[in-house]
Write a protein that holds these residues in place. Sequence first.
Motif, PDB file in Angstrom:
ATOM      1  N   CYS A  71     -17.873  14.162  -3.990  1.00 20.54           N
ATOM      2  CA  CYS A  71     -18.522  12.857  -4.204  1.00 20.54           C
ATOM      3  C   CYS A  71     -19.233  12.354  -2.950  1.00 20.54           C
ATOM      4  O   CYS A  71     -20.328  11.829  -3.028  1.00 20.54           O
ATOM      5  CB  CYS A  71     -17.485  11.850  -4.684  1.00 20.54           C
ATOM      6  N   CYS A  72     -18.598  12.478  -1.820  1.00 26.20           N
ATOM      7  CA  CYS A  72     -19.249  12.111  -0.557  1.00 26.20           C
ATOM      8  C   CYS A  72     -18.421  12.678   0.582  1.00 26.20           C
ATOM      9  O   CYS A  72     -17.314  13.174   0.371  1.00 26.20           O
ATOM     10  CB  CYS A  72     -19.387  10.591  -0.402  1.00 26.20           C
ATOM     11  N   LEU A  73     -18.965  12.589   1.772  1.00 28.46           N
ATOM     12  CA  LEU A  73     -18.184  12.896   2.972  1.00 28.46           C
ATOM     13  C   LEU A  73     -17.966  11.578   3.693  1.00 28.46           C
ATOM     14  O   LEU A  73     -18.767  10.643   3.546  1.00 28.46           O
ATOM     15  CB  LEU A  73     -18.935  13.853   3.903  1.00 28.46           C
TER      16      LEU A  73
ATOM     17  N   LYS B 292     -23.740  23.176  -2.678  1.00 24.88           N
ATOM     18  CA  LYS B 292     -23.359  24.560  -3.043  1.00 24.88           C
ATOM     19  C   LYS B 292     -22.669  25.309  -1.888  1.00 24.88           C
ATOM     20  O   LYS B 292     -21.541  25.773  -2.059  1.00 24.88           O
ATOM     21  CB  LYS B 292     -24.598  25.309  -3.559  1.00 24.88           C
ATOM     22  N   PRO B 293     -23.336  25.444  -0.715  1.00 27.37           N
ATOM     23  CA  PRO B 293     -22.655  26.180   0.365  1.00 27.37           C
ATOM     24  C   PRO B 293     -21.391  25.470   0.855  1.00 27.37           C
ATOM     25  O   PRO B 293     -20.424  26.124   1.233  1.00 27.37           O
ATOM     26  CB  PRO B 293     -23.716  26.246   1.475  1.00 27.37           C
ATOM     27  N   LEU B 294     -21.400  24.143   0.804  1.00 30.19           N
ATOM     28  CA  LEU B 294     -20.217  23.386   1.232  1.00 30.19           C
ATOM     29  C   LEU B 294     -19.032  23.705   0.314  1.00 30.19           C
ATOM     30  O   LEU B 294     -17.917  23.983   0.761  1.00 30.19           O
ATOM     31  CB  LEU B 294     -20.544  21.887   1.227  1.00 30.19           C
TER      32      LEU B 294
ATOM     33  N   ARG C  23     -21.703  20.334   9.592  1.00 31.41           N
ATOM     34  CA  ARG C  23     -22.989  19.877  10.165  1.00 31.41           C
ATOM     35  C   ARG C  23     -24.142  20.717   9.628  1.00 31.41           C
ATOM     36  O   ARG C  23     -25.207  20.196   9.286  1.00 31.41           O
ATOM     37  CB  ARG C  23     -22.886  19.959  11.690  1.00 31.41           C
ATOM     38  N   GLU C  24     -23.901  22.024   9.547  1.00 26.11           N
ATOM     39  CA  GLU C  24     -24.916  22.932   8.991  1.00 26.11           C
ATOM     40  C   GLU C  24     -25.263  22.538   7.547  1.00 26.11           C
ATOM     41  O   GLU C  24     -26.415  22.530   7.162  1.00 26.11           O
ATOM     42  CB  GLU C  24     -24.276  24.323   8.998  1.00 26.11           C
ATOM     43  N   PHE C  25     -24.233  22.184   6.774  1.00 23.58           N
ATOM     44  CA  PHE C  25     -24.451  21.824   5.361  1.00 23.58           C
ATOM     45  C   PHE C  25     -25.009  20.406   5.209  1.00 23.58           C
ATOM     46  O   PHE C  25     -25.326  19.975   4.116  1.00 23.58           O
ATOM     47  CB  PHE C  25     -23.144  21.912   4.560  1.00 23.58           C
ATOM     48  N   CYS C  26     -25.038  19.663   6.326  1.00 18.93           N
ATOM     49  CA  CYS C  26     -25.473  18.251   6.296  1.00 18.93           C
ATOM     50  C   CYS C  26     -26.767  18.065   7.079  1.00 18.93           C
ATOM     51  O   CYS C  26     -26.912  17.071   7.825  1.00 18.93           O
ATOM     52  CB  CYS C  26     -24.390  17.348   6.869  1.00 18.93           C
TER      53      CYS C  26
ATOM     54  N   GLY D 133     -25.730  13.020   2.533  1.00 18.08           N
ATOM     55  CA  GLY D 133     -26.733  13.988   2.983  1.00 18.08           C
ATOM     56  C   GLY D 133     -26.104  15.344   3.221  1.00 18.08           C
ATOM     57  O   GLY D 133     -25.986  15.788   4.368  1.00 18.08           O
ATOM     58  N   PHE D 134     -25.697  15.984   2.136  1.00 15.17           N
ATOM     59  CA  PHE D 134     -25.120  17.332   2.266  1.00 15.17           C
ATOM     60  C   PHE D 134     -25.631  18.215   1.127  1.00 15.17           C
ATOM     61  O   PHE D 134     -26.028  17.714   0.071  1.00 15.17           O
ATOM     62  CB  PHE D 134     -23.585  17.292   2.267  1.00 15.17           C
TER      63      PHE D 134
END
Length: 226
Positions: free
Chosen positions: A178-180, A163-165, A60-63, A159-160
């Motif tokens: 590619c996506c979540l 890099k941190p993810l 959630r933080e990364f998004c 919407g992410f």
Amino acid sequence: MNITEILKKRRATRSFLPSPIPSEVLEEILRLGCLAPSSYNLQPWRFIIVTEAEHKAKLREFCFEQEKLTEASAVLICCGDRQVNQKKYINKVIELGKQVGSMNEKRAKFMHMAIPSFFQFKPCYQFMEAWTNRQVMIAATYMMIAAQSLGVDSCPIEGFVAKPLREYFQIPDHVDVCCLLALGYAAEPYSQYGGRFELDQLCYGEIYGEAFELGPISHERTVEYT
Ligand SMILES: Cc1cc2nc3c(=O)[nH]c(=O)nc-3n(C[C@H](O)[C@H](O)[C@H](O)COP(=O)(O)O)c2cc1C
């Protein structure tokens, strides 16, 4: 539900209920998703299945704090492996084909010849990331449809911040994100249909930009989906 109803009913879910997806249902979604087609059957998709609250909070933080990341029962990080062009991996695909009876020596030889040159010359894409995305998004789409057929709602997410993810989930350099895909049970109100453009705005006949008109054969066809 038949496939027509499934395709019409699927919506990108904005908000999920806390109810968990039973593990056998999640497994079925993953299995059906992996039936997707891929270039040379290379199946470059890799999925990280995130269900633990602590990890979902990080997502959630990364998004950009999209709440659905912590609400969803499971979030898939849909990745694509750029190293599937290596000889060792191609051999694995060939072996798999032999096991199910679809591979012969002629095809195996062709795979060893064609795949490296396809990746070297990239005739229809510029960057490997475009290639992995092309493949993985089909599997993610299969999963959305499979999920819908099993009564599970979904939301694809781009919407992410990559890099941190990547760092947190320890995704290696040769793997693209590619996506979540958030999966769970939609909370009320169910997302509304956003509408779609008419075919004449989206389809061209023969040449780009030329009007597309359905011929008599297509008009006569009664499409029955079961
Ligand atoms: C590649 C892709 C990325 C998307 N990313 C997000 C996202 O980050 N957050 C979100 O709420 N919806 C996201 N969506 C959902 C779209 O907004 C949604 O599919 C679109 O508005 C059409 O609505 P429908 O899927 O309900 O028909 C994404 C959809 C796609 C295909």
